[in-house]
Motif scaffolding. Structure first.
Motif, short mmCIF file in Angstrom:
data_model
loop_
_atom_site.label_atom_id
_atom_site.label_comp_id
_atom_site.label_asym_id
_atom_site.label_seq_id
_atom_site.Cartn_x
_atom_site.Cartn_y
_atom_site.Cartn_z
N ARG A 180 17.89 38.60 37.81
CA ARG A 180 18.81 39.10 38.82
C ARG A 180 20.08 39.67 38.20
O ARG A 180 20.61 40.69 38.65
N GLN A 181 20.58 39.03 37.15
CA GLN A 181 21.84 39.48 36.56
C GLN A 181 21.72 40.85 35.91
O GLN A 181 22.72 41.49 35.59
N GLU A 232 25.24 43.62 41.81
CA GLU A 232 26.64 43.47 42.23
C GLU A 232 26.78 43.66 43.73
O GLU A 232 27.57 42.96 44.39
N ASN A 240 25.72 40.45 45.25
CA ASN A 240 26.76 39.43 45.09
C ASN A 240 27.90 39.63 46.08
O ASN A 240 28.42 38.66 46.66
N ARG A 241 28.31 40.88 46.29
CA ARG A 241 29.40 41.15 47.22
C ARG A 241 29.02 40.77 48.65
O ARG A 241 29.83 40.21 49.39
N GLU A 265 26.86 38.50 49.57
CA GLU A 265 26.85 37.04 49.69
C GLU A 265 28.27 36.49 49.79
O GLU A 265 28.54 35.58 50.59
N ARG A 266 29.17 37.04 48.98
CA ARG A 266 30.55 36.55 49.00
C ARG A 266 31.23 36.84 50.34
O ARG A 266 32.19 36.15 50.71
#
Length: 272
Positions: free
Chosen positions: A106-107, A113, A116-117, A119-120
């Motif tokens: 995933r990374q 990214e 990730n955004r 989810e955040r």
């Protein structure tokens, strides 16, 4: 040809239900343009074959109360998920993942990214992030890739999001997404006991009907009753679905969605 997402919603309506995600896609497009092209081929050694691509999918769940969804689909049926294809991302009851593809971590995803955004933000939950390298020559007919993710529905014995994603190529790449989003239904009625295997009148245990003089139909009726018995299974209710085929171009980001689930899609052609 009209594209269909969840029942009763046009693609425009479905997209407008995710304004934050559409904005994230615009930002992501700008950020991808700054990535050196050599980074796309991480993990690829030697000269890549013709029509070689990196495919990326991020499957998301929108954190929204299903009761607030305008499209009530609990009374609609849906196709049972095909279980004969390759596994893209399949999770069992213990959360163990199975995939028949060599997935990139995933990374290392270029869509990572954006995932990730989202989810955040607290509004979305990333269910799966899958990327791999594969040749998609013209007239390529892809095999359906199985998806089984999301919450485990113990009484139904399945994941809440199930279906397939298929990649084909004609002149352009085409992605077909067919996903169902399920919720646990109401508690089933008390399970009825299985019928007992009684001996037909005039038949002794261990004897065939023909040996005892009992009409064969009586014994067959008892056997059919046993064969037809199945324990009551807890129902599942359909929340929304996705049924859409999208034409893709290299380095374009597409979002295919319903009011509760969505799929970010990205392809990059690997040049020699």
């Amino acid at each position: 040809m009209t594209q269909q997402t969840s029942a009763g919603a046009t693609p425009l309506q479905a997209q407008c239900s995710w304004p934050a995600l559409r904005l994230a896609g615009i930002v992501l497009t700008a950020s991808l343009s700054a990535i050196p092209s050599g980074l796309y081929a991480q993990g690829v050694t030697g000269t890549p074959p013709d029509d070689y691509y990196r495919a990326e999918f991020v499957i998301l769940q929108r954190l929204v109360d299903p009761a607030g969804i305008a499209e009530q689909m609990s009374d609609k049926g849906a196709d049972t998920a095909d279980t004969t294809g390759k596994a893209l991302w399949v999770e069992d009851s213990n959360g163990s993942r199975r995939s028949d593809l060599n997935l990139v971590p995933r990374q290392q995803l270029h869509l990572g990214e954006a995932a990730n955004r989202l989810e955040r933000s607290g509004n979305y939950r990333v269910l799966a992030t899958a990327a791999w390298y594969e040749a998609f020559p013209p007239n390529y007919k892809g095999q359906p890739l199985l998806v089984a993710i999301g919450d485990w529905l113990p009484e139904a014995g399945q994941r809440s999001v199930e279906g397939t994603i298929t990649v084909d190529r004609q002149r352009y790449l085409h992605v077909n997404v067919s996903l169902n989003h399920w919720a646990q239904g109401e508690s089933p009625a008390p399970e009825q006991p299985a019928p007992e295997a009684t001996t037909a009148p005039g038949t002794q245990a261990g004897m065939l009907p023909s040996e005892s003089g009992t009409p064969p139909a009586a014994a067959q009726q008892a056997e059919l009753a046993l064969a037809a018995y199945q324990p009551t299974k807890a129902p599942v209710e359909l929340i929304t679905w996705i049924r859409e085929t999208r034409r893709m171009r290299s380095e374009e980001i597409h979002f295919i969605d319903s009011p509760t689930i969505g799929v970010l899609v990205f392809f990059k052609k690997i040049e020699g």
